[in-house]
Each structure stands twice: as C-alpha cells, then as structure tokens.
Design a protein around this motif. Sequence first.
Motif, PDB file in Angstrom:
ATOM      1  N   GLN A  56       0.828  -1.206   0.000  1.00 34.84           N
ATOM      2  CA  GLN A  56       0.000   0.000   0.000  1.00 34.84           C
ATOM      3  C   GLN A  56       0.862   1.254   0.000  1.00 34.84           C
ATOM      4  O   GLN A  56       0.581   2.208  -0.732  1.00 34.84           O
ATOM      5  CB  GLN A  56      -0.960   0.005   1.204  1.00 34.84           C
ATOM      6  CG  GLN A  56      -1.937   1.163   1.180  1.00 34.84           C
ATOM      7  CD  GLN A  56      -2.783   1.186  -0.084  1.00 34.84           C
ATOM      8  OE1 GLN A  56      -3.346   0.182  -0.483  1.00 34.84           O
ATOM      9  NE2 GLN A  56      -2.851   2.341  -0.742  1.00 34.84           N
ATOM     10  N   ASP A  60       0.983   4.199  -2.945  1.00 35.14           N
ATOM     11  CA  ASP A  60       0.857   5.627  -2.673  1.00 35.14           C
ATOM     12  C   ASP A  60       2.066   6.395  -3.209  1.00 35.14           C
ATOM     13  O   ASP A  60       1.927   7.474  -3.789  1.00 35.14           O
ATOM     14  CB  ASP A  60       0.709   5.882  -1.173  1.00 35.14           C
ATOM     15  CG  ASP A  60      -0.598   5.339  -0.612  1.00 35.14           C
ATOM     16  OD1 ASP A  60      -1.529   5.070  -1.410  1.00 35.14           O
ATOM     17  OD2 ASP A  60      -0.689   5.166   0.628  1.00 35.14           O
ATOM     18  N   GLN A  63       2.072   7.012  -6.952  1.00 37.39           N
ATOM     19  CA  GLN A  63       1.259   8.173  -7.318  1.00 37.39           C
ATOM     20  C   GLN A  63       2.035   9.478  -7.083  1.00 37.39           C
ATOM     21  O   GLN A  63       1.981  10.394  -7.902  1.00 37.39           O
ATOM     22  CB  GLN A  63      -0.056   8.182  -6.523  1.00 37.39           C
ATOM     23  CG  GLN A  63      -0.936   6.979  -6.777  1.00 37.39           C
ATOM     24  CD  GLN A  63      -1.253   6.780  -8.248  1.00 37.39           C
ATOM     25  OE1 GLN A  63      -1.567   7.722  -8.960  1.00 37.39           O
ATOM     26  NE2 GLN A  63      -1.145   5.545  -8.708  1.00 37.39           N
TER      27      GLN A  63
END
Length: 193
Positions: A56, A60, A63
């Motif tokens: 995760q 993130d 991005q």
Amino acid sequence: MTSNIPKTSDATENELVTSCLVAVAESRDVAALRKIFTLYSPRIRAYLIKHTRDVQAAEDLVQEVMLAIWRKAEQFDPMRGSAAAWIFAIARNTYIDAWRRKKRPEFDLNDPALMADPEPEPTDILVQRQRQDAVQKAMQTLPQEQIDLIKLSFFEEASHSTIAKQLSLPIGTVKSRIRLAFGRLRTALEDLK
C-alpha cells in the motif's frame, strides 16, 4: 502465446519516454504522461515495494512519483542522462522523503513541552518578590569579599578555579569563603522569617 505489446529496444524506449517527457513539459500532454505511467509504474512499484516492504505504501508512493514527474518534467535534460535514470531518481528521492517523514514524529500541539508557561498567580509573584527582598537584605549583612565571591560564583556562573585565578586566591580559600558566606546567608534568612 505471444504478448500484444511489441518489444522495444532500450534505445527506442528511451527515445519514446524522452519524447513523452518533452510533451509533458511543453504542453502538459496527459496522453504522454499516461504512456510514461504505463511503461514505468510497474517498475517503480516493484522498486518501491522492495524498499518499503509495504504494498500500500508503494502504491501511494507511485502516485507521488507520477505527480512529481508531471510537475518536474521541464527539469529533465536528455543530455545529462536517460529518461529511466531521471524517473528512478525521482522515485528514490520520493521514497527517501517518505522515509524521513515517517521517522520524524508529528508535533503534538498539546505536548506540555510546546506549551507556554502559565502566567504566575499574583500571590506567587508577591511571594517571589518577598524572597528576592529577603535575599538582598541577607546579602547586605555579608562582608564585601563574600558578596563578590557569591556574585562571581552564582550570578556570573564562574567556576571556583576561575574565581581563584581572577582574585589571586588559592582554590581552597575560595571554596571555604563561599561555604562561610552560605552559612551566614542561611542564618540571616532564618532571622528574617
């Protein structure tokens, strides 16, 4: 079974990504960024998973990397290195920044260390002034040489050896005179109570 994605050489891929970066820099071309994303997001994701060990967090950070590429595309200079090297430098720096943020604790605005000292109560101010007056009166009862020693030692925070050198006295004499002065101060302060 063969893949529908045509194989490209490293040179051809670098030219493609370089042209995409130029398009993003010059005209904010979303389609060009999409091509960069398609080519590099899986590689960046794998790189970040390896470093973060958290899927995760890696997602993130991918991005964030893509956003940084969008914002910094005009800084890319093909004469200084390949597009891949530039993109992975951004990925590395993004990871390092995230790691530093994680290691640095957030400020707790309710932490007593960050709060201003409360204003003293009027009675506390009065008591403090009375103590100061009492100490000043007690100091006036001492001989001047002892007053000088106490001022040097406690108000100017000079060490005993510094005082001894300054006054040309043996260090033992300085210590005993300070002890004697404190004894007299204690007696004078008890008498003032």
